[in-house]
Design an enzyme around this catalytic site. Structure first.
Site, PDB file in Angstrom:
ATOM      1  N   HIS A 296      -2.793   7.184   2.959  1.00 28.33           N
ATOM      2  CA  HIS A 296      -3.316   5.888   2.515  1.00 28.33           C
ATOM      3  C   HIS A 296      -4.650   5.649   3.203  1.00 28.33           C
ATOM      4  O   HIS A 296      -4.797   5.876   4.403  1.00 28.33           O
ATOM      5  CB  HIS A 296      -2.315   4.781   2.858  1.00 28.33           C
ATOM      6  CG  HIS A 296      -2.851   3.411   2.623  1.00 28.33           C
ATOM      7  ND1 HIS A 296      -3.538   3.073   1.483  1.00 28.33           N
ATOM      8  CD2 HIS A 296      -2.819   2.283   3.390  1.00 28.33           C
ATOM      9  CE1 HIS A 296      -3.901   1.801   1.554  1.00 28.33           C
ATOM     10  NE2 HIS A 296      -3.483   1.306   2.700  1.00 28.33           N
TER      11      HIS A 296
ATOM     12  N   CYS B 149       0.815  -1.228   0.000  1.00 26.15           N
ATOM     13  CA  CYS B 149       0.000   0.000   0.000  1.00 26.15           C
ATOM     14  C   CYS B 149       0.845   1.273   0.000  1.00 26.15           C
ATOM     15  O   CYS B 149       0.299   2.363  -0.174  1.00 26.15           O
ATOM     16  CB  CYS B 149      -0.957  -0.003   1.182  1.00 26.15           C
ATOM     17  SG  CYS B 149      -2.034  -1.449   1.203  1.00 26.15           S
TER      18      CYS B 149
ATOM     19  N   ASN C 100     -10.147   0.085   1.166  1.00 24.16           N
ATOM     20  CA  ASN C 100      -8.690   0.117   1.022  1.00 24.16           C
ATOM     21  C   ASN C 100      -8.316  -0.457  -0.345  1.00 24.16           C
ATOM     22  O   ASN C 100      -8.414  -1.659  -0.560  1.00 24.16           O
ATOM     23  CB  ASN C 100      -8.052  -0.695   2.152  1.00 24.16           C
ATOM     24  CG  ASN C 100      -6.527  -0.717   2.073  1.00 24.16           C
ATOM     25  OD1 ASN C 100      -5.938  -0.358   1.058  1.00 24.16           O
ATOM     26  ND2 ASN C 100      -5.895  -1.173   3.134  1.00 24.16           N
TER      27      ASN C 100
HETATM   28  N1  COA Z   1     -17.799  -7.502  12.208  1.00 21.56           N
HETATM   29  C1  COA Z   1     -18.138  -7.633  13.493  1.00 21.56           C
HETATM   30  N2  COA Z   1     -17.276  -7.952  14.463  1.00 21.56           N
HETATM   31  C2  COA Z   1     -15.984  -8.114  14.109  1.00 21.56           C
HETATM   32  C3  COA Z   1     -15.558  -7.996  12.787  1.00 21.56           C
HETATM   33  C4  COA Z   1     -16.512  -7.665  11.808  1.00 21.56           C
HETATM   34  N3  COA Z   1     -16.201  -7.494  10.505  1.00 21.56           N
HETATM   35  N4  COA Z   1     -14.211  -8.211  12.730  1.00 21.56           N
HETATM   36  C5  COA Z   1     -13.830  -8.470  13.986  1.00 21.56           C
HETATM   37  N5  COA Z   1     -14.883  -8.399  14.818  1.00 21.56           N
HETATM   38  C6  COA Z   1     -14.924  -8.598  16.247  1.00 21.56           C
HETATM   39  C7  COA Z   1     -13.751  -9.382  16.770  1.00 21.56           C
HETATM   40  O1  COA Z   1     -13.975 -10.755  16.674  1.00 21.56           O
HETATM   41  C8  COA Z   1     -13.697  -8.890  18.193  1.00 21.56           C
HETATM   42  O2  COA Z   1     -14.669  -9.575  18.954  1.00 21.56           O
HETATM   43  P1  COA Z   1     -14.395  -9.979  20.491  1.00 21.56           P
HETATM   44  O3  COA Z   1     -14.191  -8.671  21.208  1.00 21.56           O
HETATM   45  O4  COA Z   1     -15.632 -10.690  20.852  1.00 21.56           O
HETATM   46  O5  COA Z   1     -13.160 -10.821  20.461  1.00 21.56           O
HETATM   47  C9  COA Z   1     -14.135  -7.439  18.112  1.00 21.56           C
HETATM   48  O6  COA Z   1     -14.840  -7.315  16.874  1.00 21.56           O
HETATM   49  C10 COA Z   1     -13.001  -6.445  18.114  1.00 21.56           C
HETATM   50  O7  COA Z   1     -12.018  -6.908  17.209  1.00 21.56           O
HETATM   51  P2  COA Z   1     -10.665  -6.127  17.004  1.00 21.56           P
HETATM   52  O8  COA Z   1      -9.822  -6.895  16.037  1.00 21.56           O
HETATM   53  O9  COA Z   1     -10.104  -5.787  18.327  1.00 21.56           O
HETATM   54  O10 COA Z   1     -11.214  -4.797  16.323  1.00 21.56           O
HETATM   55  P3  COA Z   1     -10.420  -3.487  15.974  1.00 21.56           P
HETATM   56  O11 COA Z   1     -11.024  -2.331  16.647  1.00 21.56           O
HETATM   57  O12 COA Z   1      -8.941  -3.662  16.109  1.00 21.56           O
HETATM   58  O13 COA Z   1     -10.767  -3.317  14.443  1.00 21.56           O
HETATM   59  C11 COA Z   1      -9.689  -3.662  12.346  1.00 21.56           C
HETATM   60  C12 COA Z   1     -10.347  -4.315  13.526  1.00 21.56           C
HETATM   61  C13 COA Z   1      -9.200  -4.737  11.391  1.00 21.56           C
HETATM   62  C14 COA Z   1     -10.721  -2.796  11.656  1.00 21.56           C
HETATM   63  C15 COA Z   1      -8.508  -2.762  12.831  1.00 21.56           C
HETATM   64  O14 COA Z   1      -7.683  -3.488  13.710  1.00 21.56           O
HETATM   65  C16 COA Z   1      -7.659  -2.244  11.693  1.00 21.56           C
HETATM   66  O15 COA Z   1      -8.123  -1.495  10.853  1.00 21.56           O
HETATM   67  N6  COA Z   1      -6.351  -2.608  11.658  1.00 21.56           N
HETATM   68  C17 COA Z   1      -5.487  -2.170  10.587  1.00 21.56           C
HETATM   69  C18 COA Z   1      -5.755  -2.990   9.356  1.00 21.56           C
HETATM   70  C19 COA Z   1      -5.189  -2.376   8.130  1.00 21.56           C
HETATM   71  O16 COA Z   1      -5.146  -1.184   7.982  1.00 21.56           O
HETATM   72  N7  COA Z   1      -4.743  -3.214   7.197  1.00 21.56           N
HETATM   73  C20 COA Z   1      -4.266  -2.802   5.918  1.00 21.56           C
HETATM   74  C21 COA Z   1      -2.944  -2.160   6.011  1.00 21.56           C
HETATM   75  S1  COA Z   1      -2.416  -1.551   4.473  1.00 21.56           S
END
Ligand code: COA
Length: 317
Positions: A239, A115, A269
């Site tokens: 990004h 990215c 993204n």
């Molecule tokens: N819908 C509903 N619930 C979801 C879910 C979805 N799509 N994805 C995960 N969850 C749940 C998890 O299972 C977790 O449940 P639990 O608390 O019962 O265990 C809860 O939501 C929180 O998950 P978590 O992973 O802590 O959420 P988060 O706030 O970190 O958000 C992302 C997840 C992926 C959105 C976030 O971590 C993120 O954006 N990270 C960077 C990713 C990125 O930018 N990647 C590309 C880089 S170029």
């Protein structure tokens, strides 16, 4: 990263183009196939819908053609094509295929820095200008939907497809590029990875944490080299991975998020395409005037980071 040598031959962006697949997939449509919701996706990512479809070569041809038309250039006048993609249609030769379809007569090569790739490609293109090229077409395209696990709710809502392109042309006076930084930390490769032929695997929270840090670090280096302070930046073009990452990075840089270009709500993204798509949106909505300072900053798998400071229109003399 080194600062630009005084007197280095510069360039300005003279045209741009974008391409998005026609098919829109909303959060509600995703929620019909997996355990998620529109509310969760919007609150955690800022994404409302994304575009899915097309090929990397096809989208690149579309955005590249628009950029050439806006620049008013015959294809034969382009000296080099740099295509940033992490989702090539073919193992090699993707840029060459685009070169052929656009009737260019020039060198063409693929760049893959995930990215961060568009900024890597843009800086590389300025290097080509410094070495004598006059006009370079830079395209950032990804079709991440093809390497997304559509049964994995932790990644599927995030990734999408799109393309953005710019033409840069050499200028006699000072060019637009005031400072740049390319960074990589291969020790973090395992937290965001895809096997060849496989799908994206990600430790979301760890990627989030590092993303903010490396974006801010890279942006600060570019601003330092450019001799620019955050309050002078008219527009940040980050990004588009997660609105919360953009918010946190802007907070730490001391730049209000109102000065960021944001299209993630409708694009998701799109990796290499996300910065040129956000920049084109800002340009087309009149947010950028000649002389304005733009800070482009990306991060991605590798992990990589890249940023640059541009003065829109080149030097103001
Ligand atoms: N819908 C509903 N619930 C979801 C879910 C979805 N799509 N994805 C995960 N969850 C749940 C998890 O299972 C977790 O449940 P639990 O608390 O019962 O265990 C809860 O939501 C929180 O998950 P978590 O992973 O802590 O959420 P988060 O706030 O970190 O958000 C992302 C997840 C992926 C959105 C976030 O971590 C993120 O954006 N990270 C960077 C990713 C990125 O930018 N990647 C590309 C880089 S170029």
């Amino acid at each position: 990263m080194p600062a630009i040598r005084p007197g280095a031959r510069g360039a300005v962006i003279s045209g741009w183009g974008t391409a998005l697949p026609e098919k829109i997939v909303t959060n509600d449509e995703l929620a019909a196939t997996m355990d998620t919701s529109d509310e969760w996706i919007q609150a955690r990512t800022g994404i409302k819908e994304r575009r899915i479809g097309g090929t990397t070569i096809g989208l690149s041809v579309d955005s590249g053609r628009q950029a050439l038309e806006m620049a008013g250039l015959e294809p034969s006048r382009i000296d080099a094509l740099v295509l940033s993609t992490t989702t090539p249609d073919w193992q090699w030769g993707n840029a060459a295929a685009v070169q052929n379809e656009l009737d260019l007569f020039c060198g063409a090569f693929d760049v893959n820095a995930a990215c961060s790739g568009f900024v890597y490609a843009l800086v590389t293109a300025h290097g080509l200008v410094a070495m004598g090229a006059d006009r370079v077409l830079v395209i950032g395209t990804d079709t991440l939907s093809r390497i997304t696990d559509w049964d994995d709710r932790a990644t599927a809502p995030l990734f999408a497809d799109g393309s953005g392109a710019v033409v840069i042309e050499s200028v006699d006076g000072p060019g637009q590029l005031l400072g740049w930084d390319l960074d990589a930390d291969g020790s973090a490769l395992p937290i965001l990875q895809a096997d060849v032929g496989g799908t994206i695997k990600m430790e979301g929270q760890e990627v989030f944490r590092r993303a903010v840090r490396i974006m801010v670090d890279s942006a600060e280096k570019s601003m330092l080299h450019a001799g620019v302070h955050p309050e002078e930046v008219k527009l940040v073009v980050p990004h588009q991975a997660n609105i919360r990452i953009i918010q946190a990075a802007c907070d730490r840089l001391g730049i209000p998020i109102e000065r960021a270009a944001v299209v993630i709500d409708t694009t998701g993204n799109t990796s290499s395409a996300s910065i040129p798509l956000a920049m084109a949106d800002a340009l087309e909505t009149g947010r950028v005037q000649n002389g304005d300072l733009l800070l482009l900053v990306g991060f991605g798998g590798g992990m990589t980071a890249a940023s640059c400071v541009l003065r829109w229109g080149g030097g103001v003399e």
